[in-house]
Design a protein around this motif. Structure first.
Motif, PDB file in Angstrom:
ATOM      1  N   GLN A  31     -26.238  78.626 -51.028  1.00 24.47           N
ATOM      2  CA  GLN A  31     -27.483  78.457 -50.279  1.00 24.47           C
ATOM      3  C   GLN A  31     -27.619  79.479 -49.160  1.00 24.47           C
ATOM      4  OE1 GLN A  31     -25.215  75.918 -50.507  1.00 24.47           O
ATOM      5  NE2 GLN A  31     -26.189  74.188 -51.505  1.00 24.47           N
ATOM      6  N   ALA A  32     -26.530  79.748 -48.472  1.00 22.81           N
ATOM      7  CA  ALA A  32     -26.584  80.663 -47.330  1.00 22.81           C
ATOM      8  C   ALA A  32     -26.943  82.078 -47.768  1.00 22.81           C
ATOM      9  CB  ALA A  32     -25.256  80.667 -46.591  1.00 22.81           C
ATOM     10  N   PHE A  33     -26.387  82.513 -48.889  1.00 23.77           N
ATOM     11  CA  PHE A  33     -26.673  83.869 -49.361  1.00 23.77           C
ATOM     12  C   PHE A  33     -28.126  84.016 -49.812  1.00 23.77           C
ATOM     13  CE2 PHE A  33     -22.051  83.521 -50.186  1.00 23.77           C
ATOM     14  CZ  PHE A  33     -21.654  84.477 -49.264  1.00 23.77           C
ATOM     15  N   ILE A  34     -28.640  82.997 -50.481  1.00 23.47           N
ATOM     16  CA  ILE A  34     -30.034  83.036 -50.919  1.00 23.47           C
ATOM     17  C   ILE A  34     -30.960  82.999 -49.712  1.00 23.47           C
ATOM     18  CG2 ILE A  34     -31.802  81.793 -52.221  1.00 23.47           C
ATOM     19  CD1 ILE A  34     -29.547  80.863 -54.086  1.00 23.47           C
ATOM     20  N   PHE A  35     -30.660  82.151 -48.741  1.00 25.23           N
ATOM     21  CA  PHE A  35     -31.488  82.058 -47.545  1.00 25.23           C
ATOM     22  C   PHE A  35     -31.444  83.363 -46.754  1.00 25.23           C
ATOM     23  CE2 PHE A  35     -32.770  80.596 -43.348  1.00 25.23           C
ATOM     24  CZ  PHE A  35     -33.830  79.758 -43.671  1.00 25.23           C
ATOM     25  N   MET A  36     -30.260  83.963 -46.645  1.00 26.35           N
ATOM     26  CA  MET A  36     -30.152  85.240 -45.934  1.00 26.35           C
ATOM     27  C   MET A  36     -30.887  86.349 -46.676  1.00 26.35           C
ATOM     28  SD  MET A  36     -26.254  84.999 -44.424  1.00 26.35           S
ATOM     29  CE  MET A  36     -25.915  86.640 -44.883  1.00 26.35           C
ATOM     30  N   GLY A  38     -33.621  85.852 -48.323  1.00 25.65           N
ATOM     31  CA  GLY A  38     -35.004  85.605 -47.933  1.00 25.65           C
ATOM     32  C   GLY A  38     -35.311  86.148 -46.549  1.00 25.65           C
ATOM     33  N   LEU A  39     -34.369  85.992 -45.634  1.00 19.69           N
ATOM     34  CA  LEU A  39     -34.562  86.529 -44.287  1.00 19.69           C
ATOM     35  C   LEU A  39     -34.657  88.050 -44.294  1.00 19.69           C
ATOM     36  CD1 LEU A  39     -32.161  84.395 -42.065  1.00 19.69           C
ATOM     37  CD2 LEU A  39     -34.642  84.409 -42.027  1.00 19.69           C
ATOM     38  N   LEU A  40     -33.805  88.682 -45.080  1.00 19.79           N
ATOM     39  CA  LEU A  40     -33.844  90.144 -45.170  1.00 19.79           C
ATOM     40  C   LEU A  40     -35.139  90.640 -45.799  1.00 19.79           C
ATOM     41  CD1 LEU A  40     -30.174  90.915 -46.215  1.00 19.79           C
ATOM     42  CD2 LEU A  40     -31.265  91.410 -44.025  1.00 19.79           C
ATOM     43  N   LEU A  41     -35.590  89.955 -46.842  1.00 18.43           N
ATOM     44  CA  LEU A  41     -36.853  90.359 -47.469  1.00 18.43           C
ATOM     45  C   LEU A  41     -38.034  90.148 -46.536  1.00 18.43           C
ATOM     46  CD1 LEU A  41     -36.581  89.214 -51.187  1.00 18.43           C
ATOM     47  CD2 LEU A  41     -36.512  91.509 -50.254  1.00 18.43           C
ATOM     48  N   MET A  42     -38.013  89.069 -45.769  1.00 17.03           N
ATOM     49  CA  MET A  42     -39.110  88.838 -44.841  1.00 17.03           C
ATOM     50  C   MET A  42     -39.106  89.891 -43.737  1.00 17.03           C
ATOM     51  SD  MET A  42     -40.396  85.437 -42.875  1.00 17.03           S
ATOM     52  CE  MET A  42     -41.144  84.796 -44.350  1.00 17.03           C
ATOM     53  N   SER A  43     -37.934  90.248 -43.249  1.00 19.88           N
ATOM     54  CA  SER A  43     -37.854  91.305 -42.243  1.00 19.88           C
ATOM     55  C   SER A  43     -38.366  92.624 -42.798  1.00 19.88           C
ATOM     56  CB  SER A  43     -36.411  91.480 -41.777  1.00 19.88           C
ATOM     57  OG  SER A  43     -35.938  90.300 -41.193  1.00 19.88           O
ATOM     58  N   LEU A  44     -38.001  92.928 -44.021  1.00 21.12           N
ATOM     59  CA  LEU A  44     -38.478  94.150 -44.663  1.00 21.12           C
ATOM     60  C   LEU A  44     -39.985  94.115 -44.888  1.00 21.12           C
ATOM     61  CD1 LEU A  44     -37.592  96.844 -45.911  1.00 21.12           C
ATOM     62  CD2 LEU A  44     -37.379  95.631 -48.082  1.00 21.12           C
TER      63      LEU A  44
END
Length: 56
Positions: A31-36, A38-44
């Protein structure tokens, strides 16, 4: 034309990141890797239009 492509790509990244946020709570492991991811894609997705549209 490059700005239009960047805007569409940015919106696509934003939608994929939102999907990853929800998908992270449905899987049983990682879960943590998938959520992270998502965070990276949103930042990008926010960085891309600022970087592309900021140049004149």
């Amino acid at each position: 034309m490059g700005r239009v492509i960047a805007a569409v790509f940015s919106i696509l990244l934003l939608l994929v990141s939102m999907y990853l946020f929800g998908f992270a709570f449905q899987v049983s492991s990682g879960q943590a890797f998938i959520f992270m991811g998502g965070l990276l894609l949103m930042s990008l997705s926010f960085f891309l239009p600022i970087h592309v549209f900021g140049k004149r």
